[in-house]
Design a protein around this motif. Structure first.
Motif, PDB file in Angstrom:
ATOM      1  N   ASP A  32       0.821  -1.214   0.000  1.00 49.38           N
ATOM      2  CA  ASP A  32       0.000   0.000   0.000  1.00 49.38           C
ATOM      3  C   ASP A  32       0.854   1.264   0.000  1.00 49.38           C
ATOM      4  N   ALA A  33       2.170   1.109  -0.161  1.00 50.48           N
ATOM      5  CA  ALA A  33       3.033   2.292  -0.222  1.00 50.48           C
ATOM      6  C   ALA A  33       2.635   3.136  -1.431  1.00 50.48           C
ATOM      7  N   VAL A  34       2.395   4.411  -1.184  1.00 53.23           N
ATOM      8  CA  VAL A  34       2.021   5.303  -2.277  1.00 53.23           C
ATOM      9  C   VAL A  34       3.279   6.012  -2.766  1.00 53.23           C
ATOM     10  N   LEU A  35       3.476   5.942  -4.049  1.00 57.24           N
ATOM     11  CA  LEU A  35       4.698   6.514  -4.606  1.00 57.24           C
ATOM     12  C   LEU A  35       4.465   7.976  -4.944  1.00 57.24           C
ATOM     13  N   GLU A  36       5.183   8.845  -4.205  1.00 51.62           N
ATOM     14  CA  GLU A  36       4.966  10.261  -4.477  1.00 51.62           C
ATOM     15  C   GLU A  36       6.264  11.026  -4.567  1.00 51.62           C
ATOM     16  N   LEU A  37       6.199  12.039  -5.370  1.00 50.62           N
ATOM     17  CA  LEU A  37       7.383  12.828  -5.655  1.00 50.62           C
ATOM     18  C   LEU A  37       7.419  14.042  -4.744  1.00 50.62           C
ATOM     19  N   ASP A  38       8.552  14.254  -4.108  1.00 47.90           N
ATOM     20  CA  ASP A  38       8.724  15.475  -3.330  1.00 47.90           C
ATOM     21  C   ASP A  38       9.378  16.511  -4.241  1.00 47.90           C
ATOM     22  N   ALA A  39       8.572  17.460  -4.674  1.00 43.75           N
ATOM     23  CA  ALA A  39       9.037  18.382  -5.699  1.00 43.75           C
ATOM     24  C   ALA A  39      10.172  19.280  -5.203  1.00 43.75           C
ATOM     25  N   VAL A  40      10.251  19.473  -3.895  1.00 46.72           N
ATOM     26  CA  VAL A  40      11.290  20.381  -3.375  1.00 46.72           C
ATOM     27  C   VAL A  40      12.649  19.684  -3.332  1.00 46.72           C
ATOM     28  N   THR A  41      12.679  18.495  -2.718  1.00 51.05           N
ATOM     29  CA  THR A  41      13.981  17.839  -2.555  1.00 51.05           C
ATOM     30  C   THR A  41      14.338  16.965  -3.747  1.00 51.05           C
ATOM     31  N   GLY A  42      13.361  16.684  -4.611  1.00 49.60           N
ATOM     32  CA  GLY A  42      13.640  15.788  -5.725  1.00 49.60           C
ATOM     33  C   GLY A  42      13.725  14.335  -5.284  1.00 49.60           C
ATOM     34  N   ARG A  43      13.248  14.058  -4.093  1.00 45.34           N
ATOM     35  CA  ARG A  43      13.257  12.668  -3.621  1.00 45.34           C
ATOM     36  C   ARG A  43      11.888  12.054  -3.807  1.00 45.34           C
ATOM     37  N   LEU A  44      11.882  10.767  -3.976  1.00 45.74           N
ATOM     38  CA  LEU A  44      10.624  10.070  -4.098  1.00 45.74           C
ATOM     39  C   LEU A  44      10.340   9.381  -2.781  1.00 45.74           C
ATOM     40  N   ALA A  45       9.368   9.906  -2.071  1.00 38.62           N
ATOM     41  CA  ALA A  45       8.995   9.273  -0.809  1.00 38.62           C
ATOM     42  C   ALA A  45       8.009   8.164  -1.134  1.00 38.62           C
ATOM     43  N   ALA A  46       8.124   7.055  -0.472  1.00 40.43           N
ATOM     44  CA  ALA A  46       7.273   5.920  -0.813  1.00 40.43           C
ATOM     45  C   ALA A  46       6.720   5.249   0.416  1.00 40.43           C
ATOM     46  N   GLY A  47       6.041   6.014   1.225  1.00 39.74           N
ATOM     47  CA  GLY A  47       5.394   5.423   2.393  1.00 39.74           C
ATOM     48  C   GLY A  47       6.409   4.718   3.277  1.00 39.74           C
ATOM     49  N   ALA A  48       6.206   3.408   3.416  1.00 44.53           N
ATOM     50  CA  ALA A  48       7.049   2.646   4.335  1.00 44.53           C
ATOM     51  C   ALA A  48       8.507   2.608   3.885  1.00 44.53           C
ATOM     52  N   GLY A  49       8.727   2.566   2.589  1.00 47.37           N
ATOM     53  CA  GLY A  49      10.106   2.489   2.117  1.00 47.37           C
ATOM     54  C   GLY A  49      10.547   3.786   1.476  1.00 47.37           C
ATOM     55  N   GLU A  50      11.639   3.753   0.784  1.00 45.69           N
ATOM     56  CA  GLU A  50      12.083   4.963   0.101  1.00 45.69           C
ATOM     57  C   GLU A  50      12.835   4.569  -1.165  1.00 45.69           C
ATOM     58  N   LEU A  51      12.614   5.337  -2.193  1.00 47.89           N
ATOM     59  CA  LEU A  51      13.354   5.108  -3.428  1.00 47.89           C
ATOM     60  C   LEU A  51      14.450   6.147  -3.521  1.00 47.89           C
ATOM     61  N   THR A  52      15.620   5.722  -3.934  1.00 47.69           N
ATOM     62  CA  THR A  52      16.697   6.696  -4.035  1.00 47.69           C
ATOM     63  C   THR A  52      16.936   7.086  -5.480  1.00 47.69           C
ATOM     64  N   LEU A  53      17.168   8.371  -5.661  1.00 50.98           N
ATOM     65  CA  LEU A  53      17.593   8.894  -6.948  1.00 50.98           C
ATOM     66  C   LEU A  53      19.113   8.808  -6.968  1.00 50.98           C
ATOM     67  N   PRO A  54      19.704   8.827  -8.132  1.00 50.51           N
ATOM     68  CA  PRO A  54      21.164   8.809  -8.164  1.00 50.51           C
ATOM     69  C   PRO A  54      21.734   9.975  -7.366  1.00 50.51           C
ATOM     70  N   ALA A  55      22.792   9.714  -6.616  1.00 51.59           N
ATOM     71  CA  ALA A  55      23.399  10.750  -5.789  1.00 51.59           C
ATOM     72  C   ALA A  55      23.876  11.895  -6.654  1.00 51.59           C
ATOM     73  N   GLY A  56      23.683  13.093  -6.154  1.00 52.31           N
ATOM     74  CA  GLY A  56      24.206  14.282  -6.834  1.00 52.31           C
ATOM     75  C   GLY A  56      23.526  14.570  -8.154  1.00 52.31           C
ATOM     76  N   SER A  57      22.340  14.030  -8.378  1.00 55.09           N
ATOM     77  CA  SER A  57      21.688  14.315  -9.648  1.00 55.09           C
ATOM     78  C   SER A  57      21.091  15.715  -9.599  1.00 55.09           C
ATOM     79  N   SER A  58      21.413  16.478 -10.566  1.00 61.69           N
ATOM     80  CA  SER A  58      20.913  17.853 -10.597  1.00 61.69           C
ATOM     81  C   SER A  58      19.992  17.984 -11.783  1.00 61.69           C
ATOM     82  N   LEU A  59      18.786  17.450 -11.628  1.00 64.66           N
ATOM     83  CA  LEU A  59      17.862  17.412 -12.751  1.00 64.66           C
ATOM     84  C   LEU A  59      16.973  18.644 -12.802  1.00 64.66           C
ATOM     85  N   GLY A  60      17.127  19.508 -11.793  1.00 70.28           N
ATOM     86  CA  GLY A  60      16.257  20.681 -11.754  1.00 70.28           C
ATOM     87  C   GLY A  60      14.880  20.312 -11.242  1.00 70.28           C
TER      88      GLY A  60
END
Lengths: 321, 707
Positions: B189-217
């Motif tokens: 039931d983890a909801v996959l959502e994008l944190d527009a400020v930090t560029g991180r994807l919060a996923a409820g119980a877990g967490e998805l990581t973006l590549p370190a140091g990615s500057s995608l804007g």
């Protein structure tokens, strides 16, 4: 060049017709996981649009390699490849062989079987045809004509069945099936040749009758030549003309094998592939044999045209000149 | 044309014809060189391929089992696993980790030792998408294996097990999604959502990581943003697709320049598909390892009792890495065809391949370096590809062939009672699928009425005639301890009453049933018998529709039928191979039927440790199926082999799998002994084979001792 145009049309029509038939080469009783099916399709480029598959297969563009064409749909294309360079691609059904391997292995076998059959056909057909023509209206003529009609009407697998019972089981003279020795060629060659023999017999008879009634034959008889000489040297040449024009397409057909005879006598020839490749949706092999057949028919028809000049002086421009 | 003189044409013709005849003669001469083999068996058709990873059919299995050997081999009669390439094995307490110890002294035909690494390599190759193995799903019981097959190599991945995938669209936008392994690690039931400020994807119980140091804007949400992990697991990699489609979570707000993208790739924070596989998936996520030389460890998603049987199933047989890699280097564009050629292929089984002619024969010769060569009797075997029933029987009767694998129903009556033709139970069922998405077949009463009046005995005795048994379940009888639940018995009265209740008294108003089958004499006869029964007993009119094989498959798959002829042959000796068919949405369900309770039972059985409880769960599931009847069972299969009486080691078994390793010719004394033990009414026929027999070195020693 008419040949190129014919070939392109044949390839195009058969390619697009074939791709439009339902079912694909990877369908089986066990449905595939969608992910695995996608992998298979990608490996054989079946996920491409048809026009691109066609170009890739026929070869104006070899779309396998990187380079040459820059951006867009054709990115990574290279000119030349495929059929143009004589490469018919890998077979879908016989995955350990290329279509070239398969044709290379099975065409000589079918051709040899076809040659044996043609020898039977010519020997039987021409001799009975001549005999029929010379004894027109007699009992012999009637019997031979009946036999010829029977040969055309009876399917060769029926005849093959009788012959197998006779020469394998009742009088064990010949092997029942297989390929590799002269003894194994006799029965299938005979069965395959029989229909052709029947046609040749009828054509020879008609041709001979026509020629025998002509002036130059009467002249020959009048000069006191032996009937044998008249028939063999003067009449036969002209009388065989219809046979020769029939021989072109017949040879193409007989050289590329016969599904029924090859299945029945377990001969690893090309005939099997004409039908099986279509029902297996073996696109490349089906295209390969279609192209091969087209080329053979075309070539042999040309050979027939040339042969006319040998047999009928009236057609031979070279000798007139 | 005028330029050609008649002489040159004549010569050309003569040369051409001579060439053809010569080419044929050369082939003929090369054929004549083959000595007759010790044994000839007919395989029924040309095998699709010799590559164990790519084969699927029964004929292919016969050849692959002779050429290759897996971790285990099967006992020829009971099919129990016996040591093969693995000398011994062990299952962990929780039933999820198998450890195999590879035999010392097992060799490939190129002299390499067979190692645990060979199996790691072969299993990875079997699962890899570029191999496109039909049967890859058989290994999806292994942890991480399913995602390994489905992972696209053309995407880029964050360097972590819980990371994202990235791809750059044609117009320069970068799309981000969650890769399958990361999704699997998240709660349903983890909801996959994008944190527009930090560029991180919060996923409820877990967490998805973006590549370190990615500057995608700045990022903006994609179509899958806000969805639950469970909903995304089916298709995590749909990177393309506009608007609502696709399974990507976010997209850069502005196009990213080629240079910036390249910089990101070079930074090492992103891996391309192949690198992600070797650096992250293979060491961490895929449950196939060799922790020490000679030891192979396989970790499963859930206890799978029949997993050990799969290790004796031919698609899991190993291939030689050096052989493949040398072929890849030498023929970059056609190595797939080159490595399996007889002169190139490297194998590890009891036989090796000496010659192969398409649609003719495969010549196998004994592999002297095989670890158990001492127990192999036959020096050479010819595997024929005869397809025609009558031809193979003729070959057998004239001694040209010693084993054939099927006979035509027309001749069964003549063959029954011969000592060389003894059909035995075979793990397969013949049944009709019913399209439950279509009225009136959506009514279980209608399906039960149809099932009740099928004249099964008549079909078995008068159409099939080989001893096939009427069947009242999906799985045939004879799977070890499993007793399949049968459909409830009922008589004609009940069938008529059910049809009446469904609103079709006496068949009135019932639309004509179309019976769909693939073109074949036997299927047509059976369909006619059933059509007649439905007409007579229920007053329902029927039509027959036959279709060419591939079209038939397409029709069935797309549910464009009323009632469709079907069959299923078990892959391994476990009811799961049948019951698993009918789960909701399964590829082989093909009826539109589904029942959440059924799915739950099958899923529960897959993780049940206790063998008896597991069979009970499967039994309950199948009982549900036999109540709903989306399939109408008809009969269970029998084997159709005709086997030379002198041939020993050819044992009947429910999977109809046979092992040339154990085959030998009996001498006259042993043959006489066998004949005196068999029922007296069996008719004796020509025994084939040499009168003095042909025994393996081990058998010869044992016989010498006995004397």
């Amino acid at each position: 060049m008419w040949f190129a145009i014919t070939l392109t049309v044949v390839m195009g029509v058969s390619f697009f017709l074939m791709k439009n038939v339902k079912g694909g080469p990877f369908d089986s009783e066990r449905a595939l996981e969608p992910a695995i099916e996608a992998n298979l399709n990608a490996r054989y480029h079946l996920d491409w649009p048809l026009w691109r598959q066609f170009l890739h297969y026929t070869g104006p563009l070899n779309l396998d390699e990187k380079g040459w064409f820059g951006e867009g749909e054709l990115a990574g294309s290279q000119p030349l490849g495929g059929v143009l360079t004589g490469d018919f691609g890998p077979s879908f059904r016989y995955r350990d062989f290329t279509v070239n391997d398969i044709i290379g292995q099975s065409l000589p076998i079918s051709a040899l079987l076809g040659t044996v059959a043609m020898m039977w056909a010519l020997a039987l057909g021409v001799s009975t045809g001549i005999a029929s023509a010379l004894r027109r209206g007699s009992g012999v003529d009637l019997a031979l004509r009946l036999a010829a009609t029977g040969g055309i009407a009876l399917p060769n697998f029926v005849i093959a069945g009788f012959l197998i019972i006779a020469f394998v089981f009742l009088v064990p003279l010949l092997p029942v099936a297989g390929w590799g020795s002269l003894r194994e060629m006799l029965l299938p060659g005979f069965c395959l040749g029989l229909v052709y023999a029947a046609y040749i017999s009828r054509l020879t008879r008609t041709g001979m009758l026509e020629v025998l009634s002509q002036d130059h034959i009467r002249t020959a008889y009048a000069k006191g030549l032996a009937p044998r000489t008249v028939v063999m040297r003067h009449a036969l040449k002209g009388g065989l003309l219809p046979v020769v024009s029939y021989l072109g397409p017949a040879t193409a057909g007989i050289l590329t094998g016969s599904l029924v005879i090859e299945r029945l006598f377990f001969i690893p020839g090309l005939g099997l592939h004409f039908v099986n490749s279509a029902s297996n949706r073996d696109y490349t092999l089906a295209m390969g044999v279609t192209i091969l057949y087209t080329v053979l028919v075309y070539t042999l028809n040309t050979v027939v045209d040339l042969a006319y000049t040998l047999l009928d002086p009236r057609i031979d421009l070279a000798e007139e000149a | 044309m005028a330029a050609l003189s008649p002489e040159s044409v004549r010569q050309g013709l003569a040369v051409g014809l001579l060439g053809l005849v010569l080419a044929g003669a050369v082939r003929l001469a090369s054929g004549a060189r083959l000595e007759p083999a010790d044994l000839v068996f007919n395989n029924g058709t040309e095998v699709q391929t010799l590559d164990p990873a790519s084969v699927t059919g029964v004929p292919e299995g016969r050849v692959v089992r002779a050429l290759f050997e897996g971790l285990v081999v099967k006992h020829p009669r009971t099919l129990e696993p016996l040591p093969g390439m693995a000398e011994r094995w062990e299952l962990s307490e929780d039933g999820r980790t198998w450890t195999f110890w590879i035999r010392d002294g097992a060799e490939w035909t190129n002299g390499d030792p067979v190692t645990a690494e060979d199996f790691v390599y072969s299993f990875r190759r079997f699962l890899h998408p570029s191999t496109a193995a039909y049967y890859a799903y058989q290994l999806w019981y292994v942890r991480g294996a399913r995602a390994y097959t489905r992972l696209p190599d053309e995407l880029f991945y964050a360097n972590s097990a819980s990371g994202c995938w990235l791809s750059r669209t044609e117009d320069g936008f970068i799309r981000i999604g969650a890769q399958e392994y990361a999704l699997a690690a998240l709660a349903d039931d983890a909801v996959l959502e994008l944190d527009a400020v930090t560029g991180r994807l919060a996923a409820g119980a877990g967490e998805l990581t973006l590549p370190a140091g990615s500057s995608l804007g700045a990022l903006r949400p994609g179509p899958a943003s806000g969805r639950r992990a469970a909903a995304l697991r089916g298709a995590p990699y749909e990177a393309t697709g506009d608007g609502e489609q696709g399974s990507w979570l976010a997209e850069t707000a502005a196009p990213v320049s080629e240079a910036a993208w390249q910089e990101l790739l070079d930074s090492g924070a992103l891996l391309d598909g192949p690198a992600f596989r070797t650096q992250v998936v293979e060491p961490e996520l895929l449950g196939i390892r060799s922790p020490a030389p000679g030891v192979l460890e396989i970790e499963l998603n859930a206890p799978t009792p029949f997993f050990i049987d799969l290790m004796g199933f031919y698609p899991t047989f190993p291939v030689n890495r050096r052989c493949l890699e040398e072929a890849q280097a030498r023929w970059p564009d056609r190595w797939e065809i080159e490595w399996v050629r007889p002169e190139n292929i490297v194998t590890n089984g009891p036989f090796r391949i000496a010659e192969r002619r398409v649609n003719d024969r495969i010549r196998l010769v004994k592999n002297e370096t095989y670890w158990d060569a001492d127990s192999v009797a036959l020096g050479s075997i010819d595997v024929l590809a005869i397809e025609q029933d009558s031809t193979m029987l003729n070959m057998y009767l004239t001694g040209g062939c010693d084993v054939i694998d099927r006979v035509n129903t027309n001749v069964v009556q003549e063959l029954m009672g011969r000592e060389d033709f003894q059909p035995t139970a075979y793990l397969g069922t013949y049944f009709y699928r019913v399209n439950v998405t279509k009225a009136p077949y959506d009514d279980p009463r209608v399906r039960r009425a149809l099932a009740l009046v099928i004249p099964r005995r008549e079909i078995c005795e008068q159409v099939m005639k080989m001893g096939q048994q009427p069947c009242f379940s999906l799985s045939p009888p004879g799977i070890g301890a499993y007793l399949p639940p049968t459909m409830r018995e009922g008589d004609l009265e009940e069938a008529r009453r059910l049809l009446n209740e469904a609103g079709f008294p006496g068949g009135e108003g019932f639309p004509p049933i179309e019976i769909h089958y693939n073109t074949s004499e036997a299927h047509a006869s059976i369909a006619q018998v059933i059509a007649l029964a439905w007409q007579d007993a229920l007053g329902i009119r029927t039509k027959l529709r036959n279709e060419e094989w591939k079209v038939y498959l397409d029709t069935q798959f797309n549910l464009r039928y009323d009632v469709s002829r079907s069959a299923w042959i078990g892959d391994y000796g476990d009811p799961n191979t049948f019951v698993d068919l009918m789960v909701t949405g399964g590829e082989n369900n093909k009826t539109g039927w589904g029942d959440p309770e059924y799915d739950r039972l099958v899923a529960a059985a897959a993780v049940e440790l206790d063998a008896e409880a597991r069979l009970e769960l499967l039994r309950q599931a199948e009982a549900l199926l036999m109540e709903a009847l989306p399939i109408l069972p008809i009969y269970s299969y029998v084997t159709q082999n005709v086997v030379a009486p002198r041939l020993g080691g050819f044992e009947p078994n429910v999977l109809d799998e046979h092992f040339p390793k154990f085959w030998y010719w009996m001498d006259d004394a042993e043959l006489a002994a066998r004949r005196s033990a068999q029922p007296a009414e069996w008719r004796q026929v020509a025994p084939h084979g040499p009168a003095e027999g042909l025994y393996s070195p081990a058998q010869q020693r044992a016989r010498a001792e006995a004397r």
